[in-house]
Design a protein around this motif. Structure first.
Motif, PDB file in Angstrom:
ATOM      1  N   GLY A  13       0.879  -1.313  -0.255  1.00 27.90           N
ATOM      2  CA  GLY A  13      -0.101   0.198  -0.066  1.00 27.90           C
ATOM      3  C   GLY A  13       0.762   1.244   0.256  1.00 27.90           C
ATOM      4  O   GLY A  13       0.412   2.226  -0.654  1.00 27.90           O
ATOM      5  N   LEU A  14       2.022   1.326   0.694  1.00 27.41           N
ATOM      6  CA  LEU A  14       2.757   2.456   0.838  1.00 27.41           C
ATOM      7  C   LEU A  14       3.295   2.559  -0.574  1.00 27.41           C
ATOM      8  O   LEU A  14       3.618   3.711  -0.908  1.00 27.41           O
ATOM      9  CB  LEU A  14       3.997   2.218   1.814  1.00 27.41           C
ATOM     10  CG  LEU A  14       4.951   3.197   1.957  1.00 27.41           C
ATOM     11  CD1 LEU A  14       4.533   4.615   1.986  1.00 27.41           C
ATOM     12  CD2 LEU A  14       5.991   2.670   2.858  1.00 27.41           C
ATOM     13  N   LEU A  15       3.938   1.482  -1.184  1.00 24.05           N
ATOM     14  CA  LEU A  15       4.437   1.678  -2.600  1.00 24.05           C
ATOM     15  C   LEU A  15       3.602   2.367  -3.633  1.00 24.05           C
ATOM     16  O   LEU A  15       4.046   3.128  -4.350  1.00 24.05           O
ATOM     17  CB  LEU A  15       5.033   0.102  -3.170  1.00 24.05           C
ATOM     18  CG  LEU A  15       6.114  -0.121  -2.299  1.00 24.05           C
ATOM     19  CD1 LEU A  15       6.603  -1.593  -2.718  1.00 24.05           C
ATOM     20  CD2 LEU A  15       7.652   0.690  -2.421  1.00 24.05           C
ATOM     21  N   HIS A  16       2.246   1.920  -3.480  1.00 21.95           N
ATOM     22  CA  HIS A  16       1.247   2.295  -4.341  1.00 21.95           C
ATOM     23  C   HIS A  16       1.045   3.697  -4.014  1.00 21.95           C
ATOM     24  O   HIS A  16       0.932   4.596  -5.115  1.00 21.95           O
ATOM     25  CB  HIS A  16      -0.109   1.566  -4.355  1.00 21.95           C
ATOM     26  CG  HIS A  16      -0.965   1.792  -5.371  1.00 21.95           C
ATOM     27  ND1 HIS A  16      -2.035   1.193  -5.591  1.00 21.95           N
ATOM     28  CD2 HIS A  16      -0.797   2.502  -6.529  1.00 21.95           C
ATOM     29  CE1 HIS A  16      -2.896   1.577  -6.633  1.00 21.95           C
ATOM     30  NE2 HIS A  16      -2.230   2.574  -7.179  1.00 21.95           N
ATOM     31  N   ALA A  17       0.842   4.038  -2.804  1.00 23.29           N
ATOM     32  CA  ALA A  17       0.897   5.424  -2.698  1.00 23.29           C
ATOM     33  C   ALA A  17       2.062   6.456  -2.997  1.00 23.29           C
ATOM     34  O   ALA A  17       1.781   7.561  -3.553  1.00 23.29           O
ATOM     35  CB  ALA A  17       0.617   5.537  -0.964  1.00 23.29           C
ATOM     36  N   LEU A  18       3.201   5.854  -2.761  1.00 22.36           N
ATOM     37  CA  LEU A  18       4.096   6.774  -3.407  1.00 22.36           C
ATOM     38  C   LEU A  18       4.276   6.708  -4.918  1.00 22.36           C
ATOM     39  O   LEU A  18       4.581   7.859  -5.365  1.00 22.36           O
ATOM     40  CB  LEU A  18       5.628   6.037  -2.896  1.00 22.36           C
ATOM     41  CG  LEU A  18       6.039   6.130  -1.216  1.00 22.36           C
ATOM     42  CD1 LEU A  18       7.250   5.404  -0.910  1.00 22.36           C
ATOM     43  CD2 LEU A  18       6.077   7.572  -1.015  1.00 22.36           C
ATOM     44  N   GLN A  19       3.866   5.732  -5.523  1.00 22.70           N
ATOM     45  CA  GLN A  19       3.759   6.006  -6.943  1.00 22.70           C
ATOM     46  C   GLN A  19       2.650   6.931  -7.454  1.00 22.70           C
ATOM     47  O   GLN A  19       2.897   7.812  -8.112  1.00 22.70           O
ATOM     48  CB  GLN A  19       3.034   4.517  -7.449  1.00 22.70           C
ATOM     49  CG  GLN A  19       3.037   4.587  -9.047  1.00 22.70           C
ATOM     50  CD  GLN A  19       2.433   3.264  -9.528  1.00 22.70           C
ATOM     51  OE1 GLN A  19       1.474   2.752  -9.271  1.00 22.70           O
ATOM     52  NE2 GLN A  19       2.959   2.779 -10.757  1.00 22.70           N
ATOM     53  N   LEU A  20       1.497   7.211  -6.259  1.00 24.82           N
ATOM     54  CA  LEU A  20       0.649   8.136  -6.783  1.00 24.82           C
ATOM     55  C   LEU A  20       1.289   9.387  -6.659  1.00 24.82           C
ATOM     56  O   LEU A  20       0.932  10.510  -7.205  1.00 24.82           O
ATOM     57  CB  LEU A  20      -0.717   7.988  -5.924  1.00 24.82           C
ATOM     58  CG  LEU A  20      -1.441   6.524  -6.228  1.00 24.82           C
ATOM     59  CD1 LEU A  20      -2.661   6.398  -5.219  1.00 24.82           C
ATOM     60  CD2 LEU A  20      -1.918   6.796  -7.625  1.00 24.82           C
ATOM     61  N   ASP A  21       1.851   9.585  -5.663  1.00 20.17           N
ATOM     62  CA  ASP A  21       2.526  11.075  -5.021  1.00 20.17           C
ATOM     63  C   ASP A  21       3.787  10.684  -4.187  1.00 20.17           C
ATOM     64  O   ASP A  21       3.752  10.378  -3.053  1.00 20.17           O
ATOM     65  CB  ASP A  21       1.540  11.694  -4.146  1.00 20.17           C
ATOM     66  CG  ASP A  21       1.890  12.920  -3.637  1.00 20.17           C
ATOM     67  OD1 ASP A  21       3.193  13.510  -3.912  1.00 20.17           O
ATOM     68  OD2 ASP A  21       1.106  13.932  -3.029  1.00 20.17           O
ATOM     69  N   GLY A  22       4.833  11.010  -4.890  1.00 23.16           N
ATOM     70  CA  GLY A  22       6.301  10.613  -4.288  1.00 23.16           C
ATOM     71  C   GLY A  22       6.518  11.359  -2.768  1.00 23.16           C
ATOM     72  O   GLY A  22       7.172  10.908  -2.168  1.00 23.16           O
ATOM     73  N   ARG A  23       6.026  12.746  -2.848  1.00 25.44           N
ATOM     74  CA  ARG A  23       6.083  13.410  -1.560  1.00 25.44           C
ATOM     75  C   ARG A  23       4.818  13.189  -0.525  1.00 25.44           C
ATOM     76  O   ARG A  23       4.762  14.235   0.149  1.00 25.44           O
ATOM     77  CB  ARG A  23       6.259  14.684  -2.007  1.00 25.44           C
ATOM     78  CG  ARG A  23       7.847  14.747  -2.535  1.00 25.44           C
ATOM     79  CD  ARG A  23       8.480  16.384  -2.689  1.00 25.44           C
ATOM     80  NE  ARG A  23       8.411  17.183  -1.425  1.00 25.44           N
ATOM     81  CZ  ARG A  23       9.595  17.102  -0.698  1.00 25.44           C
ATOM     82  NH1 ARG A  23      10.696  16.755  -0.953  1.00 25.44           N
ATOM     83  NH2 ARG A  23       9.452  17.819   0.502  1.00 25.44           N
ATOM     84  N   ILE A  24       4.035  12.419  -0.857  1.00 26.58           N
ATOM     85  CA  ILE A  24       2.855  12.398  -0.109  1.00 26.58           C
ATOM     86  C   ILE A  24       3.225  12.257   1.606  1.00 26.58           C
ATOM     87  O   ILE A  24       4.017  11.400   1.856  1.00 26.58           O
ATOM     88  CB  ILE A  24       1.974  11.490  -0.388  1.00 26.58           C
ATOM     89  CG1 ILE A  24       0.656  11.320   0.213  1.00 26.58           C
ATOM     90  CG2 ILE A  24       2.594   9.813  -0.139  1.00 26.58           C
ATOM     91  CD1 ILE A  24      -0.438  10.495  -0.317  1.00 26.58           C
ATOM     92  N   PRO A  25       2.355  12.990   2.332  1.00 17.79           N
ATOM     93  CA  PRO A  25       2.868  12.938   3.910  1.00 17.79           C
ATOM     94  C   PRO A  25       2.816  11.603   4.264  1.00 17.79           C
ATOM     95  O   PRO A  25       1.426  10.859   3.869  1.00 17.79           O
ATOM     96  CB  PRO A  25       2.076  14.059   4.558  1.00 17.79           C
ATOM     97  CG  PRO A  25       1.612  15.020   3.455  1.00 17.79           C
ATOM     98  CD  PRO A  25       1.695  13.955   2.133  1.00 17.79           C
ATOM     99  N   PHE A  26       3.459  11.057   5.277  1.00 15.79           N
ATOM    100  CA  PHE A  26       3.070   9.611   5.870  1.00 15.79           C
ATOM    101  C   PHE A  26       1.730   9.643   6.666  1.00 15.79           C
ATOM    102  O   PHE A  26       1.227   8.678   6.580  1.00 15.79           O
ATOM    103  CB  PHE A  26       4.293   9.378   6.734  1.00 15.79           C
ATOM    104  CG  PHE A  26       5.503   8.823   6.103  1.00 15.79           C
ATOM    105  CD1 PHE A  26       5.593   8.474   4.800  1.00 15.79           C
ATOM    106  CD2 PHE A  26       6.910   9.186   6.444  1.00 15.79           C
ATOM    107  CE1 PHE A  26       6.641   8.035   3.884  1.00 15.79           C
ATOM    108  CE2 PHE A  26       7.769   8.728   5.856  1.00 15.79           C
ATOM    109  CZ  PHE A  26       7.922   8.225   4.509  1.00 15.79           C
TER     110      PHE A  26
END
Length: 313
Positions: A13-26
């Motif tokens: 899930g984290l990898l997919h979230a980073l694909q969507l937005d590499g600087r997304i807040p944790f």
């Protein structure tokens, strides 16, 4: 070894979230995944250290008149790795792979106006380079940053994480911006405070400039992780020939395949290139015979297995 890394739902899930937005807040990722923010931060640190995860700031060279090329070099096996490493040192070269048992190299380059021939002219003169095939990228149907192999979240989760699309407008980039972009190319998640310290700027200035650059499509933040971490044990590059009238249709259909991370129309002796990732050699065989073989418009196909990745992203 990255191949031994075991990923669970939080990691994926984290990898997919980073694909969507590499600087997304944790914190946003944690909210969507239903875990603590500290858990997300800890997993990110682990994936960086043991799985080769990187988030990089990628500059849109098209806005500055750069042209995209994909290169294929045939060489003697003894020179392949040193030459690949030399190419990897160039900031305008990316995705450097050694293929075909060490007899070939493939890479991508974004070359500024007027310099398209400089790199191409030097390569054939390098020792033991037997041939160079240069293909100008005319249209991309899918890019590594969109690869479905990273997809894990459901549509509702994705909608809560996807960033606002950039406007992609012309913007002036000064020396300050270039300094920030160079830092982001190394670590796209470098904090505003660290960026400010390294670039000798105020944190508010860094935030404002990066917001402008991102909003206008100058920089995007892309996740970079070896496919082997996700269970894909073999990658291959395909060069295909398709009649011009069918090129767009075939390119789009290839881009829909789960195996493809890159599909583009090019100039050169072949006019369609793709990179695929499969679980194993049997999976690659089935992909070529069943998926690619079903596209009757493809009149010729060359395949080379990627043996070693020297530079990625």
């Amino acid at each position: 070894m990255t191949e031994s890394v075991v990923l669970d739902d939080v990691d994926r899930g984290l990898l997919h979230a980073l694909q969507l937005d590499g600087r997304i807040p944790f914190a946003r990722v944690a909210e969507v995944l239903g875990v603590a923010e500290t858990t997300v931060a800890r997993r990110y640190k682990r994936l960086r250290s043991v799985a080769g995860l990187r988030v990089v700031g990628a500059v849109n060279g098209v806005l500055f008149g750069r042209s995209a090329w994909t290169l294929r070099l045939r060489c003697t096996p003894d020179v392949a790795l040193p030459l690949a490493r030399a190419l990897a040192k160039r900031p305008d070269v990316s995705w450097v792979h050694v293929m075909s048992g060490g007899a070939e190299i493939s890479c991508h380059a974004q070359l500024p106006p007027g310099e398209e021939t400089l790199l191409l002219e030097k390569l054939p003169r390098a020792g033991r380079v037997l041939g160079v095939s240069a293909h100008s990228v005319l249209a991309a149907f899918t890019l590594p940053s969109d690869w479905s192999g990273l997809h894990w979240l459901d549509p509702v989760q994705v909608s809560g994480l996807r960033p606002v699309e950039p406007s992609v407008a012309q913007v002036e980039v000064d020396d300050t911006d270039e300094a920030l972009l160079e830092l982001l190319a190394v670590d796209g998640r470098m904090s505003y405070a660290e960026l400010a310290g390294r670039a000798a700027l105020s944190e508010s200035t860094v935030r404002r400039r990066l917001d402008i650059l991102r909003h206008n499509g100058v920089v995007s933040y892309q996740v970079d992780v070896p496919p082997s971490v996700l269970g894909y044990g073999i990658q291959a590059r395909l060069w295909m020939t398709v009649p011009p009238h069918a090129l767009t249709d075939v390119g789009r259909r290839l881009a829909e395949h789960a195996a493809t991370s890159f599909v583009a129309a090019t100039t050169g002796p072949t006019n369609l290139v793709a990179v695929v990732a499969c679980r194993d050699s049997g999976g690659l065989y089935r992909y070529l015979t069943e998926k690619v073989g079903a596209l009757r418009e493809i009149t010729s196909l060359e395949t080379a297995v990627l043996m070693r990745t020297v530079k990625q992203g």
